[in-house]
Motif scaffolding. Structure first.
Motif, short mmCIF file in Angstrom:
data_model
loop_
_atom_site.label_atom_id
_atom_site.label_comp_id
_atom_site.label_asym_id
_atom_site.label_seq_id
_atom_site.Cartn_x
_atom_site.Cartn_y
_atom_site.Cartn_z
N MET A 78 -27.56 -25.96 26.83
CA MET A 78 -26.19 -25.50 26.28
C MET A 78 -26.22 -23.97 26.65
N ASN A 79 -27.39 -23.30 26.76
CA ASN A 79 -27.20 -21.89 27.06
C ASN A 79 -26.68 -21.63 28.48
N GLU A 80 -26.92 -22.43 29.51
CA GLU A 80 -26.65 -22.51 30.55
C GLU A 80 -25.10 -22.60 30.67
N ALA A 81 -24.38 -23.45 30.00
CA ALA A 81 -23.16 -23.77 29.76
C ALA A 81 -22.41 -22.60 29.15
N LEU A 82 -23.14 -22.06 28.29
CA LEU A 82 -22.44 -20.93 27.60
C LEU A 82 -22.55 -19.78 28.46
N LEU A 83 -23.39 -19.27 29.32
CA LEU A 83 -23.57 -18.38 30.17
C LEU A 83 -22.52 -18.47 31.35
N ALA A 84 -22.40 -19.72 31.59
CA ALA A 84 -21.37 -20.14 32.66
C ALA A 84 -19.87 -20.09 32.19
N GLY A 85 -19.64 -19.86 30.99
CA GLY A 85 -18.25 -19.87 30.42
C GLY A 85 -17.75 -21.21 30.24
N ASN A 86 -18.58 -22.14 30.21
CA ASN A 86 -18.16 -23.64 29.97
C ASN A 86 -18.17 -24.16 28.74
N LEU A 87 -18.57 -23.22 27.68
CA LEU A 87 -18.86 -23.68 26.33
C LEU A 87 -18.51 -22.55 25.37
N ASP A 88 -18.16 -22.80 24.16
CA ASP A 88 -17.93 -21.81 23.13
C ASP A 88 -18.59 -21.47 22.02
N PHE A 89 -19.17 -22.87 21.57
CA PHE A 89 -20.07 -22.71 20.22
C PHE A 89 -21.10 -23.84 20.70
N ALA A 90 -22.15 -23.28 20.48
CA ALA A 90 -23.53 -23.91 20.85
C ALA A 90 -24.06 -24.35 19.63
N SER A 91 -25.12 -25.15 19.75
CA SER A 91 -26.02 -25.63 18.60
C SER A 91 -27.31 -26.06 19.01
N GLY A 92 -28.16 -25.72 18.28
CA GLY A 92 -29.56 -26.09 18.51
C GLY A 92 -30.57 -25.48 17.69
N GLY A 93 -31.83 -25.71 18.18
CA GLY A 93 -33.15 -25.12 17.61
C GLY A 93 -33.07 -23.46 17.63
N VAL A 94 -33.97 -23.05 16.77
CA VAL A 94 -34.22 -21.61 16.79
C VAL A 94 -34.74 -21.08 18.11
N GLY A 95 -35.50 -21.79 18.83
CA GLY A 95 -36.44 -21.27 20.26
C GLY A 95 -35.27 -21.12 21.20
N PRO A 96 -34.44 -21.96 21.75
CA PRO A 96 -33.26 -21.44 22.68
C PRO A 96 -32.37 -20.53 22.21
N PHE A 97 -31.88 -20.51 20.90
CA PHE A 97 -30.90 -19.51 20.41
C PHE A 97 -31.74 -18.05 20.58
N LEU A 98 -33.08 -17.82 20.14
CA LEU A 98 -33.57 -16.67 20.26
C LEU A 98 -33.78 -16.29 21.78
N THR A 99 -33.84 -17.19 22.50
CA THR A 99 -34.17 -17.05 23.96
C THR A 99 -32.79 -16.20 24.57
N ILE A 100 -31.75 -16.90 24.47
CA ILE A 100 -30.22 -16.17 24.91
C ILE A 100 -29.85 -15.12 24.05
N TRP A 101 -30.10 -15.12 22.83
CA TRP A 101 -29.98 -13.85 22.04
C TRP A 101 -30.63 -12.85 22.70
#
Length: 343
Positions: A78-101
């Motif tokens: 999801m983070n890859e898609a968000l960074l590439a501009g292919n996703l608007d709202f991502a959802s998942g666990g705390v770990g991936p979120f804190l990583t991209i934050w």
């Protein structure tokens, strides 16, 4: 000036007011791209999709939008898609979120929109000789959504650090295998693969524990010292600023979804089972949905515990002194409660 932690209450209604007040520089998106993963923890988003809640709320904002729902097996995709501009709202666990934050504090500024729930995560094993982390060895393979960065992987590292010392936080990383929850469950219980453990989530972990060979090795609530946020939704500041009405509609739709879960759990379960084609009877699903440990709330819990650990072991360099810094700000902090949708 930083907001004091005690003054911060996550209110999806308050965020809706905030984003609705941001002027749009141009027309808002006509198609909203959202994503979710597998499991009952994504029930609020499943309901939102099946009942067209976002589309209905968008119409109230004067928008005629379509939604495009994507499915991922882990937060890193999801983070890859968000960074590439292919996703608007991502959802998942705390770990991936804190990583991209942490990686976007000086550019895209990805932040949390709202938490979805607080739920315990279990490491379940079918190895009869593995009764605790101390018993895991080279012959064990642990399936989890994404090695090293998923919330399950981070929790496993925290458990290892707690038992063996922080220098041994990555002690079990070599045993982990990236795998979606449905496939992980089949692999572990099927007995024909190398997978002997699954660090999963509801309902997979509850289903696995019904197998007489299965036993729980780790409970994330024990590792964190109490309830913690499992899933949340995040987006880039660029998207939120450019699409205030869409964001407000999403927040309102999420509130509608959580209200349905609280007020009509049987209906919510019926929709989820049909939509996901889950081999789980309504009674079993209701037991999970209504478990006192599973809380449907937008209020973040113990996210700083995860961030502090990730800071210490070098997974995230950016730091925060309050959970307010992780989420889009609210200008309507009013008291000890955080709205009807967080009960």
């Amino acid at each position: 000036m930083r907001m004091k932690p005690g003054h911060f209450i996550r209110s999806i209604g308050a965020v809706a007011i905030l984003v609705a007040s941001i002027p749009a520089a141009s027309a808002e998106v006509a198609t909203v791209r959202l994503a979710r993963q597998f499991g009952i923890s994504y029930l609020p988003l499943t309901l939102m999709q099946e009942l067209n809640m976002l589309e209905k709320r968008a119409k109230e904002q004067g928008l005629d939008v379509k939604t495009e729902w994507l499915r991922f097996t882990g937060g890193s995709g999801m983070n890859e898609a968000l960074l590439a501009g292919n996703l608007d709202f991502a959802s998942g666990g705390v770990g991936p979120f804190l990583t991209i934050w942490g990686k976007t504090t000086t550019n895209l500024k990805v932040k949390g929109v709202a938490a979805l729930n607080a739920m315990p995560l279990w490491l379940v094993s079918v190895n009869p000789n593995a009764k605790s982390l101390k018993d895991l060895g080279p012959g064990d393979k642990i399936a989890l959504p994404t090695a090293k960065t998923s919330i399950q992987a981070i929790t496993l590292q925290m458990a290892a650090a707690k038992m063996f010392g922080e220098k041994e936080a990555s002690k079990f990383d070599s045993l982990t295998v990236s795998m979606g929850h449905p496939d992980a469950q089949v692999a572990m219980l099927g007995g024909k693969s190398e997978i002997t453990g699954h660090f999963g989530s509801p309902p997979f972990q509850e289903q696995e524990m019904k197998d007489p060979r299965a036993h729980k090795i780790v409970d994330s609530f024990d590792v964190l010292g109490g309830p913690h946020t499992f899933n949340l939704v995040w987006a880039s500041s660029k998207f939120v600023t450019a699409n205030p009405k869409v964001t407000a509609a999403f927040i309102a739709a999420l509130e509608d979804s959580l209200k349905l879960i609280r007020d009509e759990p049987a209906k919510a379960i019926e929709i989820w089972i049909k939509a996901e084609n889950v081999k789980l009877n309504p009674a079993e699903a209701a037991e999970i949905l209504k478990s006192p440990q599973n809380e449907w709330t937008t209020r973040p819990k113990r996210m700083l515990s995860y961030l502090d650990f990730m800071n210490r072991v070098g997974l995230v360099s950016a730091k925060a002194s309050s959970e307010a810094e992780l989420f889009f700000p609210s200008d309507a902090v009013t008291g000890p409660g955080d709205g009807a949708a967080t009960r």
